[in-house]
Motif scaffolding. Structure first.
Motif, PDB file in Angstrom:
ATOM      1  N   HIS A   7      -0.917  -0.991  -4.315  1.00  0.00           N
ATOM      2  CA  HIS A   7      -2.234  -0.370  -4.144  1.00  0.00           C
ATOM      3  C   HIS A   7      -1.993   1.106  -3.842  1.00  0.00           C
ATOM      4  CE1 HIS A   7      -4.946  -4.097  -3.471  1.00  0.00           C
ATOM      5  NE2 HIS A   7      -3.893  -4.409  -4.208  1.00  0.00           N
ATOM      6  N   LEU A  54      -6.881   0.123   4.591  1.00  0.00           N
ATOM      7  CA  LEU A  54      -5.518  -0.337   4.839  1.00  0.00           C
ATOM      8  C   LEU A  54      -5.484  -1.539   5.777  1.00  0.00           C
ATOM      9  CD1 LEU A  54      -3.684   3.096   5.324  1.00  0.00           C
ATOM     10  CD2 LEU A  54      -3.319   1.494   3.443  1.00  0.00           C
ATOM     11  N   ASN A 100       0.849  -1.191   0.000  1.00  0.00           N
ATOM     12  CA  ASN A 100       0.000   0.000   0.000  1.00  0.00           C
ATOM     13  C   ASN A 100       0.883   1.238   0.000  1.00  0.00           C
ATOM     14  OD1 ASN A 100      -2.803  -1.256   0.621  1.00  0.00           O
ATOM     15  ND2 ASN A 100      -1.514  -2.099   2.251  1.00  0.00           N
ATOM     16  N   GLU A 120      -6.680   2.974  -5.655  1.00  0.00           N
ATOM     17  CA  GLU A 120      -7.690   2.910  -4.598  1.00  0.00           C
ATOM     18  C   GLU A 120      -8.424   4.240  -4.439  1.00  0.00           C
ATOM     19  OE1 GLU A 120      -8.587   0.321  -3.063  1.00  0.00           O
ATOM     20  OE2 GLU A 120      -6.949  -1.129  -3.277  1.00  0.00           O
TER      21      GLU A 120
END
Length: 332
Positions: A194, A222, A173, A210
Motif C-alpha cells: 500500500h 495506517l 504500508n 493510497e
C-alpha cells in the motif's frame, strides 16, 4: 534567562522537514521555550545588510545569557545558517544548542563538498543534539569537537487522530516517493504494498495507491493494520543508517508493527521493544510473514501500542530537550 528554539515556516504543507521542526517547536513551547520563527525564502533577494537586519528582527527577544536551540538546517542555504549563528555568537554568555534535524552533505551526493562547512558550524555550539550514536561518531571522525552531546533516538508524532485497532492484514504500508525509492517500482511479492503517494506509471506490480495523505488522515489509514515498511537503497540507505526516520515514528504512532532493515540507525529500539521485524532483506521479511499467525501479529501490535504513547505525547522530544538544558548548564 530565557530558552528559545528556532522553527521554520513557508515550505509546502507536505514538507516533512517543516512538519518535524514545527512539531519539535510546539513540544518545546509546552516546556516554556520561546519560538524564533524563521521564514523559508530565497536569500538571494537580500544583500548582506538586509540579511543582517532580517536576522536581528528574529532575535529581538534574545538577551545576553540566554539559551538558543537552533534547528539545523533552516533550508535557507548555508550562508543563512552561518549568518544566524554568527549573530548569536555576538551575545554575551550566550549558549547555543544545535539540534541536527538533517545533514545536507549526507542527504545528497551533490552536497558532499559542504561537509567541512557544516561541521565548522556545529563546532560553534555549546551542545549538539544528534540523531544517533552512529551519526555522532561519523561527525567526530570528520572534525566535530563539541564536547556536550545528546542523542535524539526518535521523532515524536503527537496526534489526536482517531486510531483503529490494527488487524493482522497481509500487506505492507510504505510512505515514500517512487522516484526516490526505486525498490517500490516493480513490487512482485505476494504481500501487496500500500503505497502512500499519487498514482504513477513508473510503479508496476502488486501495489495499491493510497494517495498522498496529510498527517491526520495518514495515521488513521495506517492504523487499520498491516505492517509499516522502512526501507531504502543506495545513497538514501547510507543516510538512513545515521539519521532518524520520520516514517518509522509515523507507523509506530499509528499502532502498527514495522519491518526495518538491520542497518537502520535506531533498529535496536525495534529489537528491544519487539515492535516488528529487523531483517536483512525483503525476501527474508516476506518469508517470516508467511509463517506468522494473527496472534503473533497482535502481540507485536500490543507492544507498539504501549511504546507509541511516548511518541504521541512527545516524550522523546521532551527528554532530549530537557537533557540538553541540563547538560548546557552543568559542568558534565
Amino acid at each position: 534567562m530565557r530558552i528559545h528554539i528556532t522553527n521554520i515556516y513557508g515550505q509546502s504543507s507536505k514538507s516533512v522537514a517543516m512538519i518535524a521542526q514545527n512539531t519539535t517547536a510546539e513540544i518545546a513551547k509546552s516546556l516554556g521555550f520561546n519560538e524564533l520563527a524563521i521564514y523559508f525564502y530565497d536569500i538571494n533577494v537580500d544583500n548582506s545588510r538586509e540579511l543582517s537586519c532580517r536576522i536581528d528582527g528574529i532575535l529581538s527577544g534574545v538577551a545576553n545569557g540566554d539559551i538558543v536551540f537552533f534547528q539545523s538546517p533552516t533550508w535557507n542555504d548555508m550562508r543563512y545558517d552561518e549568518a544566524f549563528i554568527a549573530k548569536l555568537q555576538a551575545y554575551r554568555d550566550i549558549k547555543i544548542g544545535i539540534f541536527v534535524n538533517d545533514v545536507l552533505p549526507l542527504m545528497f551526493e551533490s552536497n558532499e563538498y559542504l561537509l567541512k562547512r557544516v561541521v565548522t558550524l556545529y563546532n560553534q555550539a555549546s551542545l549538539l543534539i544528534v540523531p544517533s550514536d552512529r551519526m555522532l561518531r561519523f561527525l567526530q571522525k570528520n572534525g566535530l569537537t563539541v564536547r556536550k552531546t545528546v542523542i535524539q533516538q526518535c521523532w515524536d508524532y503527537p496526534t489526536a487522530a482517531h486510531l483503529e485497532i490494527p488487524m493482522a492484514k497481509p500487506y505492507l504500508n510504505f510512505i515514500g516517493n517512487p522516484e526516490k525509492f526505486e525498490f517500490v517500482r516493480n513490487w512482485q511479492y505476494e504481500f501487496p504494498l500500500h503505497l502512500f503517494t499519487a498514482p504513477t506509471e513508473i510503479v508496476k506490480g502488486n501495489v495499491t495507491f493510497e494517495g498522498w495523505q496529510y498527517t491526520t488522515n495518514l495515521i488513521s489509514k495506517l492504523s487499520k493494520g498491516g505492517w509499516g515498511l522502512v526501507w531504502a537503497q543506495g545513497h538514501v540507505k547510507k543516510y538512513m543508517e545515521m539519521c532518524v526516520s520520520y516514517k518509522l515514528s509515523t507507523y509506530l504512532a499509528a499502532g502498527i508493527p514495522v519491518i526495518v532493515e538491520e542497518d537502520l540507525s535506531n533498529q535496536e529500539i525495534i529489537r528491544k521493544n519487539d515492535l516488528g521485524l529487523v531483517v536483512e532483506s525483503l525476501e527474508q521479511a516476506i518469508n517470516i510473514l508467511k509463517h506468522m499467525t494473527p496472534a503473533d501479529y497482535q502481540a507485536k501490535a500490543a507492544n507498539v501500542k504501549r511504546f507509541s504513547f511516548l511518541l504521541r505525547e512527545g516524550y522523546f522530544t521532551k527528554k532530549f530537550l530537557l537533557d540538553a538544558v541540563h547538560k548546557i548548564l552543568q559542568n558534565s
